[in-house]
Structures are given as structure tokens and as C-alpha cells.
Design an enzyme around this catalytic site. Structure first.
Site, PDB file in Angstrom:
ATOM      1  N   GLY A 107       0.795  -1.075   0.045  1.00 28.49           N
ATOM      2  CA  GLY A 107      -0.150   0.090  -0.100  1.00 28.49           C
ATOM      3  C   GLY A 107       0.882   1.154   0.006  1.00 28.49           C
ATOM      4  O   GLY A 107       1.760   1.412  -0.641  1.00 28.49           O
ATOM      5  N   SER A 192       3.691  -5.902  -5.046  1.00 23.73           N
ATOM      6  CA  SER A 192       2.647  -4.700  -4.943  1.00 23.73           C
ATOM      7  C   SER A 192       3.909  -3.327  -4.913  1.00 23.73           C
ATOM      8  O   SER A 192       4.711  -3.267  -5.467  1.00 23.73           O
ATOM      9  CB  SER A 192       1.680  -4.607  -4.103  1.00 23.73           C
ATOM     10  OG  SER A 192       0.804  -3.719  -4.402  1.00 23.73           O
ATOM     11  N   ASP A 270      -8.391 -23.255 -22.763  1.00 24.87           N
ATOM     12  CA  ASP A 270      -7.741 -24.297 -21.787  1.00 24.87           C
ATOM     13  C   ASP A 270      -6.869 -25.221 -22.124  1.00 24.87           C
ATOM     14  O   ASP A 270      -5.659 -25.601 -21.816  1.00 24.87           O
ATOM     15  CB  ASP A 270      -8.974 -24.897 -20.937  1.00 24.87           C
ATOM     16  CG  ASP A 270      -8.459 -25.693 -19.785  1.00 24.87           C
ATOM     17  OD1 ASP A 270      -7.380 -25.706 -19.354  1.00 24.87           O
ATOM     18  OD2 ASP A 270      -9.478 -26.285 -18.929  1.00 24.87           O
ATOM     19  N   ASP A 273      -2.715 -25.569 -23.413  1.00 23.70           N
ATOM     20  CA  ASP A 273      -1.434 -26.000 -22.846  1.00 23.70           C
ATOM     21  C   ASP A 273      -1.476 -27.321 -22.654  1.00 23.70           C
ATOM     22  O   ASP A 273      -0.580 -27.935 -22.022  1.00 23.70           O
ATOM     23  CB  ASP A 273      -1.123 -25.358 -21.482  1.00 23.70           C
ATOM     24  CG  ASP A 273      -2.460 -25.600 -20.536  1.00 23.70           C
ATOM     25  OD1 ASP A 273      -3.519 -26.379 -21.084  1.00 23.70           O
ATOM     26  OD2 ASP A 273      -2.885 -24.550 -19.927  1.00 23.70           O
ATOM     27  N   ASP A 277      -7.631 -28.539 -17.573  1.00 21.39           N
ATOM     28  CA  ASP A 277      -7.637 -28.652 -16.199  1.00 21.39           C
ATOM     29  C   ASP A 277      -8.157 -27.463 -15.371  1.00 21.39           C
ATOM     30  O   ASP A 277      -7.857 -27.231 -14.270  1.00 21.39           O
ATOM     31  CB  ASP A 277      -6.131 -28.800 -15.924  1.00 21.39           C
ATOM     32  CG  ASP A 277      -5.281 -27.803 -16.297  1.00 21.39           C
ATOM     33  OD1 ASP A 277      -5.530 -26.888 -16.851  1.00 21.39           O
ATOM     34  OD2 ASP A 277      -4.006 -27.903 -16.199  1.00 21.39           O
ATOM     35  N   ASP A 407      -4.900 -10.557 -11.857  1.00 19.14           N
ATOM     36  CA  ASP A 407      -4.478  -9.321 -10.931  1.00 19.14           C
ATOM     37  C   ASP A 407      -5.537  -8.178 -11.442  1.00 19.14           C
ATOM     38  O   ASP A 407      -5.145  -7.897 -12.578  1.00 19.14           O
ATOM     39  CB  ASP A 407      -3.103  -8.907 -11.028  1.00 19.14           C
ATOM     40  CG  ASP A 407      -2.572  -7.979  -9.969  1.00 19.14           C
ATOM     41  OD1 ASP A 407      -3.656  -7.121  -9.514  1.00 19.14           O
ATOM     42  OD2 ASP A 407      -1.616  -7.716  -9.485  1.00 19.14           O
ATOM     43  N   HIS A 446      -4.154 -10.559  -6.973  1.00 16.37           N
ATOM     44  CA  HIS A 446      -2.795  -9.385  -6.439  1.00 16.37           C
ATOM     45  C   HIS A 446      -1.963 -10.052  -5.255  1.00 16.37           C
ATOM     46  O   HIS A 446      -2.591 -10.080  -4.468  1.00 16.37           O
ATOM     47  CB  HIS A 446      -3.568  -8.081  -6.373  1.00 16.37           C
ATOM     48  CG  HIS A 446      -2.582  -7.049  -5.914  1.00 16.37           C
ATOM     49  ND1 HIS A 446      -1.715  -6.639  -6.876  1.00 16.37           N
ATOM     50  CD2 HIS A 446      -2.497  -6.384  -4.862  1.00 16.37           C
ATOM     51  CE1 HIS A 446      -1.050  -5.845  -6.435  1.00 16.37           C
ATOM     52  NE2 HIS A 446      -1.364  -5.519  -5.108  1.00 16.37           N
TER      53      HIS A 446
END
Length: 515
Positions: A107, A192, A270, A273, A277, A407, A446
Site C-alpha cells: 500500500g 505490490s 484451456d 497448454d 484442467d 490481478d 493481486h
């Protein structure tokens, strides 16, 4: 008999350790206005007040014996008449491994967090491994996102960059004094604001640290705020209104439609890759919202989207551009956590500004917002533009980034953009891979969390091995509470985890890193 003797020896040593710790109360440095406010030894078995995202709960962490030293640099009355000073705390474990870690903040800081070193450390925080760990409030006290300190010149400078460097230098001298020798290696880890501080150290203090872990860096918050509001504005334009005529952003799509979007992302990406899953590891797969548009009006109450809703998603997640077509912020990936309700809500539940009032606008002047974002406080704390890190890399420094693709606050695409510029400015991808890597975490919010995320991984251990053993981390193994028993490699960007086609799909060893 032997056990009793060992217990007796440990009991005898405790007073000497406590005495050595108490003696740190008298520690001074010539030319530094330093106060050691507390120096106390803590016996083994205590728990920290907090842990960290992706790791164990605080109550499950049992700390080793350590000496905690608290202090303040430059206690003063500021130009605004309020008290200031750079507060810090350092934990010095009895069983020291010879390493020093600076823990990044969060923060707007304003408090001295417990020096544990949990960021990107998996289930084994740095203090438990034997690191000496330091934290700082970066020069002011306050809660949450109280930015009033920024009116005071020195307090702004301390938060922006000065305090982190000063505390690093001081803490290293405290370590040397307490243990009778300097640390063998120094590390920094944070997410952050702590991620921004890690970038700051590589950019402005290139010789201070051997290894730095940067998570979801808040490297240009004035612009990420524009990106967040841009998504909300796009959704506001198709959202229902409340009794006062304001848009209700999180109702722009019904719960059924939000799930349809997540299902659509999985349907389209999905399997790219190699494994269906519930996670999307391939960063090059592109979800197309238009494929979810209802074929007729009778379907709209179900799990399809109106043309307007699909267009709003496409426009919002593409990110804001100015009147000349320049990308002001890079937008956000379509990932499985964009409908998240826990933590900071995902963008499909958006409109809820993490640091201010909800985003209720129906339009946005991107040119004006971009111009306003370039203010003094934003510019002195930004770390997004400085990419010349040849002094850092030349002394053997290793820099690793991580970012959750879900995020909702700082886009992982912005971190990707910085990494691409870093490569271009430092000899290209092959050269930079010798000292820097980036890892993207599907489904992760995040700094951690996510209903479909593997958010527990040990990048701290990886960077230590890279610095001290020369073992480059092509991947790190990730696990998480969302998928008990599952592991996956987080691969160094631009490679991604791909299922080999045989073996247990829940086991990381059956995946390889592909580009």
C-alpha cells in the site's frame, strides 16, 4: 542423558543471547540520527502476527529464536507540523544462515510490518530459513492508503525512494555488528508496493543486493488506475442503473453470464497448454467474447451475452488509448479469475476502486487523465521507465518478476511490457535471461489468492540458488489451496507449462516449458 545435556546447554545459552540482543540498544552510527527504541530476544516457538499470500497461516508458523531490534532514523517534525521519521525493525535469528533479506512493503506503507520474509517464499518464510530480515514504514505512519504524508516534502521523498535505500544500508551494519561479520549475500523480496521497491533497488542502488524478487509491482499507479477505470467505464455503459441513476458495474453481467465468460475462456484456451484442467497457461491464446453472443433475443436471459456486453468486454480489457491511438495502459488478460469476488474483486465484479470511491463514470477523457497522471508524486515514485540495469547485472545481480494473470489492480501485461523493454535495453532476450526471469501465474489475483490459482511457490529459494550456485530457474513448482494435490511448473516467460501427454496430469513433472 544426552537430551538433558542439550537442554541444559540451550538454557545456559539463552541469557547470553538475550544479553547480546539487549546490548544492541546502544548501537549507534557516526553521522546518523539513529534511535534504537527496542532490542529484545524472543525464544523459539512464537508466531508472527501475519504471514503472506500463498503461504501458511500465521498461527501455523513457529519462529526460531531471534533478536528483534526496532528503531528510527531522523526523527523530526515535518514542514506540516506532524512527526516523521523512518521506522524499521530487524529480526536476527540465533541460527543465522549468513544471508540478509529486506522485505518490501505494501500500500502506502505507514507501518513497520513484522520482519518475516514471506513474499514468494512458498511455505517457508525467510526468517525460518535463518535469514536476518528487515522492514520499514518508509518514513511516515498511517493506515491503509492515507496519502496525507505526501504533502510533506521529505516524507514524499522517503516513501518514493530514499527510505528503502537508507534502511538497507543501516540494516546491513546492524547485521555485521550483531553477528561480528557482514552478510555473505543480500536479497530483497516484495509484492505490490514491495515489488516497486524491489525494482527501485535494482535501478537506483544496483550494488546493494545480489538477488531481488519483484511481485506485481505498483510501478506506475497513476496509470494503472486509468486502466482499472477504463474497464469499469466500458461495463458501466451496459450496466443497469440504481435508484439514483448510477450504473451498477458488477451487474453489467449476470452471475450466469459471468460464469459463461469464464467457461468461454476455458473452452477457447484451456486445452492450448495440452491439459484441460481449469487453468490457462498459454499466454498467446486469445479469448474472443464475440463467440458468446446470443444467437437470438430469447437466449439473453441465459448464459450468452448481448452484442453490447461482448463489445464492452472487448473494449474494456483492451485498455485505454488516447486520441492519437497511443496505448496509455496495456489492458488486462482474459483469465479465469476475472469474476473473482474474494480479495480485490475481479473486473467482472468491478467498479470497486481499491483505493477510492467506486468507478461510476459512463465516459472517460483518456487524454486528460493521462496528462493528470504525470504529476510530481507519481513521477518520483515510478519505476517503470528505467531499464538500464547493466551495473546491477554486471556485479552478478539476479532479478526475478512474478505476476498473477488475474490481478485486477496492476495488469500482468504491464509487467510483461517492462520486461520486454528491459530485454531490448540490455542486449536482448538471450543476454537478459542470464540474470532476469519473469513468471506469470494463471488465475492468481493481486500478489496471491484466486479460486483457480496455484499461488504457492518459492522464488526466494530459486533466486538464492541462482546467485549462490549458478542454477538458473527455468521454472519453479507451484501449488495452492485451490487445487489440493496439484502441482505445475511456472515457466520463465515467454515459455509456459505444457502437458507432455502422459503421466499424472496433477504432477508438475509431467509438464515441460514450451514457447
Amino acid at each position: 542423558m544426552i537430551a538433558a545435556m542439550l537442554l541444559l546447554a540451550a538454557t545456559a545459552q539463552a541469557p547470553s543471547r538475550a544479553g547480546a540482543c539487549a546490548a544492541m540498544k546502544n548501537f549507534t552510527l557516526p553521522g546518523v540520527a539513529l534511535e534504537i527504541t527496542k532490542a529484545a530476544w524472543v525464544a523459539a516457538g512464537s508466531s508472527p502476527p501475519t504471514a503472506g499470500p500463498g503461504g501458511p497461516t500465521a498461527s501455523a508458523v513457529k519462529l526460531p529464536a531471534y533478536c528483534r531490534v526496532d528503531g528510527m532514523i531522523d526523527r523530526r517534525t515535518g514542514g506540516d507540523g506532524k512527526p516523521y521519521g523512518i521506522g524499521f525493525a530487524i529480526t536476527l535469528p540465533d541460527d543465522w544462515n549468513g544471508r540478509f533479506l529486506q522485505q518490501g512493503g505494501g500500500g502506502l506503507n505507514g507501518n513497520v510490518a513484522f520482519p518475516l520474509g514471506a513474499a514468494a517464499a512458498g511455505t517457508n518464510p525467510a526468517l525460518l530459513r535463518g535469514f536476518a530480515v528487515v522492514t520499514t514504514d518508509t518514513g511516515h505512519t498511517g493506515s491503509g492508503f492515507d496519502a496525507s504524508f505526501m504533502r510533506e516534502q521529505q516524507a514524499s521523498l522517503d516513501f518514493a525512494y530514499e527510505a528503502v535505500g537508507r534502511v538497507a544500508g543501516l540494516a546491513k551494519q546492524i547485521v555485521a555488528q550483531y553477528y561480528g561479520r557482514a552478510a555473505d549475500h543480500s536479497y530483497f523480496a516484495g509484492c505490490s508496493t514491495g515489488g516497486r521497491e524491489g525494482m527501485l533497488m535494482a535501478e537506483r542502488h544496483p550494488s546493494y543486493f545480489d538477488g531481488i524478487v519483484v511481485g506485481a509491482p505498483a510501478m506506475r499507479t497513476s496509470f494503472s488506475g486509468i486502466g482499472d477505470e477504463w474497464v469499469a467505464v466500458a461495463l458501466n455503459q451496459v450496466a443497469p442503473r440504481d435508484e439514483n441513476g448510477r450504473p451498477v458495474t458488477h451487474l453489467a453481467l449476470s452471475d450466469v453470464q459471468k460464469q459463461a465468460v469464464i467457461d468461454g475462456i476455458l473452452s477457447q484456451c484451456d486445452a492450448s497448454d495440452g491439459a484441460k484442467d481449469g487453468m490457462v497457461f498459454n499466454p498467446s491464446c486469445r479469448f474472443d467474447p464475440k463467440k458468446l453472443v446470443c444467437e437470438n433475443s430469447g437466449q439473453q436471459a441465459g448464459s450468452c451475452l448481448s452484442a453490447g456486453q461482448a463489445a464492452a468486454l472487448e473494449r474494456g480489457f483492451a485498455g485505454p488509448k488516447d486520441s492519437k491511438g497511443r496505448q496509455v495502459y496495456p489492458g488486462f488478460p482474459f483469465d479465469t479469475g476475472i469474476a473473482a469476488t474474494q480479495g480485490i474483486p475481479g473486473h467482472l465484479n468491478g467498479g470497486r476502486n481499491p483505493v477510492g470511491p467506486p468507478f461510476a463514470a459512463l465516459a472517460m477523457d483518456v487524454d486528460a487523465r493521462a496528462a493528470a497522471a504525470v504529476d510530481a508524486n507519481a513521477m518520483i515514485s515510478t519505476t517503470s521507465e528505467w531499464v538500464n540495469l547493466n551495473t546491477f547485472s554486471a556485479h552478478g545481480g539476479k532479478l526475478v518478476f512474478f505476476h498473477g494473470n488475474s490481478d485486477p489492480w496492476f495488469s500482468s501485461l504491464d509487467t510483461v511490457g517492462y520486461y520486454e523493454r528491459l530485454k531490448a535495453a540490455n542486449g536482448g532476450a538471450a543476454a537478459v535471461r542470464n540474470w532476469s526471469r519473469l513468471y506469470l501465474a494463471p488465475g492468481m489475483g493481486h500478489c496471491g489468492g484466486g479460486a483457480a490459482a496455484l499461488d504457492t511457490f518459492d522464488l526466494l529459494g530459486a533466486v538464492v540458488d541462482w546467485v549462490e550456485k549458478g542454477t538458473a530457474p527455468d521454472s519453479v513448482t507451484a501449488t495452492g489451496r485451490a487445487f489440493p494435490g496439484r502441482s505445475r511448473p511456472l515457466c520463465a516467460f515467454p515459455t509456459f507449462a505444457y502437458y507432455k501427454g502422459a503421466g499424472d496430469v496433477e504432477d508438475a513433472k509431467n509438464f515441460e516449458c514450451r514457447e
